[in-house]
Design a protein around this motif. Structure first.
Motif, short mmCIF file in Angstrom:
data_model
loop_
_atom_site.label_atom_id
_atom_site.label_comp_id
_atom_site.label_asym_id
_atom_site.label_seq_id
_atom_site.Cartn_x
_atom_site.Cartn_y
_atom_site.Cartn_z
N ALA A 9 3.88 -2.86 -5.59
CA ALA A 9 4.65 -1.96 -5.58
C ALA A 9 3.75 -1.18 -6.31
CB ALA A 9 6.66 -2.62 -6.05
N ASP A 11 4.82 1.51 -8.70
CA ASP A 11 6.22 2.83 -9.03
C ASP A 11 5.76 3.66 -10.34
OD1 ASP A 11 8.03 1.81 -7.12
OD2 ASP A 11 8.52 -0.22 -8.42
N ASP A 62 8.36 2.99 0.27
CA ASP A 62 9.00 2.43 0.10
C ASP A 62 10.66 4.17 -0.59
OD1 ASP A 62 12.01 1.46 -0.50
OD2 ASP A 62 10.80 0.54 -2.89
N LYS A 64 13.45 5.07 -0.10
CA LYS A 64 14.76 4.23 0.16
C LYS A 64 15.60 5.70 0.74
CE LYS A 64 14.75 1.06 -4.17
NZ LYS A 64 13.23 1.28 -3.90
N GLU A 112 16.98 -1.37 2.99
CA GLU A 112 16.52 -2.30 1.55
C GLU A 112 18.07 -2.43 1.48
OE1 GLU A 112 13.23 -1.79 -1.08
OE2 GLU A 112 15.15 -2.22 -1.91
N PHE A 114 20.80 -2.74 -1.20
CA PHE A 114 21.43 -2.03 -2.38
C PHE A 114 23.25 -2.01 -2.71
CE2 PHE A 114 17.14 0.12 -4.33
CZ PHE A 114 17.74 -0.97 -5.34
N HIS A 136 17.07 -6.92 -2.86
CA HIS A 136 16.93 -6.39 -3.54
C HIS A 136 17.98 -6.71 -5.04
CE1 HIS A 136 14.62 -2.77 -4.81
NE2 HIS A 136 14.57 -3.25 -6.19
N THR A 169 12.70 -8.95 -3.70
CA THR A 169 12.79 -7.59 -4.66
C THR A 169 12.83 -7.46 -5.98
OG1 THR A 169 11.29 -6.28 -5.55
CG2 THR A 169 13.01 -5.50 -3.75
N GLY A 170 12.95 -7.25 -6.75
CA GLY A 170 13.10 -7.18 -8.07
C GLY A 170 13.57 -7.88 -9.60
N GLY A 171 11.91 -7.18 -9.71
CA GLY A 171 11.60 -8.38 -11.22
C GLY A 171 11.74 -9.54 -10.89
N ILE A 172 10.54 -9.68 -9.45
CA ILE A 172 10.06 -11.31 -9.16
C ILE A 172 8.80 -11.42 -10.18
CG2 ILE A 172 8.92 -12.17 -7.51
CD1 ILE A 172 11.50 -12.14 -6.42
N ILE A 189 7.64 -8.55 -3.40
CA ILE A 189 7.39 -7.58 -3.28
C ILE A 189 7.96 -7.57 -5.30
CG2 ILE A 189 7.50 -5.52 -3.47
CD1 ILE A 189 9.04 -6.16 -0.74
N ALA A 190 6.39 -7.54 -6.04
CA ALA A 190 6.15 -7.28 -6.96
C ALA A 190 5.59 -6.08 -7.82
CB ALA A 190 5.90 -8.36 -7.56
N GLY A 191 6.45 -5.45 -8.20
CA GLY A 191 5.40 -3.79 -9.34
C GLY A 191 5.29 -4.03 -10.66
N ARG A 192 5.98 -3.91 -11.49
CA ARG A 192 5.47 -4.77 -12.71
C ARG A 192 4.81 -5.98 -13.19
NH1 ARG A 192 11.81 -2.94 -14.93
NH2 ARG A 192 11.26 -4.42 -13.13
#
Ligand code: 5RP
Ligand code: MG
Length: 216
Positions: A9, A11, A62, A64, A112, A114, A136, A169-172, A189-192
């Motif tokens: 991701a 971001d 993404d 949303k 998504e 949420f 998520h 996903t979510g801080g994975i 799904i990983a971003g950071r």
């Protein structure tokens, strides 16, 4: 169970940073996401640029999406997205309109998950042709210390049993992957984790963990 894909991701709010992250990590992932932050800051130009540079990757916008399903889905699909995200809170007519546009243009909608949603909602999405959801853990919930738990895994399994492909996903981070070993995961799904200075090494750790638990 087939082997889960790895998705990055992107971001960041500025295009130059997103492209720099993409160039470092693209060959180590299966799917590239124009993240919510990027899509809101740069608009569909971000999707167009990523599609131009990575023609062979699956590309997610993404966005949303919550309303104006036909118009917004057309914008993202025309820019080159394969998959677009629609928020779980969207009216079913919005879901349906976005789904029709996406499928006519060769893509898919991902819902998504949420906030508040139920399995009855999931059944309705399925009846309207949706085949994918994203489970998520919100960025803010994670920052407040919310961890993955049995309740999450049970809900993922229920969604999977309904015939929906589930991405997570979510801080994975790679250390989390084993938690999902009983679940038929479509993509992590990983971003950071993947856009930091040691992103390539972390991508390798993700692949090792995925290979350890899914043979598909
Ligand atoms: C936030 C998102 C992010 O793209 C997703 O959470 C992945 O990023 P990170 O791994 O940094 O949490 O959609 O709404
Ligand atoms: Mg995202």
């Amino acid at each position: 169970m087939k082997k889960p894909l790895l998705q990055v991701a992107l971001d960041s709010a500025d295009m130059a940073t997103a492209l720099q992250h993409a160039s470092c990590i693209a060959e180590h992932v299966d799917v590239i996401e124009a993240g919510t932050v990027l899509a809101f800051a740069q608009g569909m130009e971000a999707v167009r640029e990523l599609r131009k540079r990575y023609p062979a990757h699956r590309l997610v916008c993404d966005m949303k999406l919550l309303d104006a399903g036909e118009m917004l889905a057309t914008g993202a699909m025309s820019a080159g997205a394969d998959w677009i995200t629609v928020g779980a809170a969207a009216h079913i007519e919005t879901v349906s309109a976005a789904h029709q546009v996406a499928t006519q243009m060769g893509g898919e909608v991902q819902i998504e998950l949420f906030g508040h949603w139920t399995l009855a909602d999931a059944k309705l999405w399925k009846e309207h042709g949706i085949s994918q959801v994203i489970y998520h853990r919100s960025r803010d919930a994670k920052a407040a210390g919310v961890c993955w738990g049995q309740a999450d895994l049970t809900r993922m399994k229920d969604l999977s049993d309904l015939g929906l492909s589930v991405s997570v996903t979510g801080g994975i981070v790679p250390e989390d992957i084993h938690l999902f070993r009983e679940i038929d995961v479509q993509a992590f799904i990983a971003g950071r984790a993947l856009t930091g200075s040691n992103g390539v090494q972390i991508a390798e750790s993700f692949h090792q963990e995925i290979n350890r638990y899914w043979q598909g």
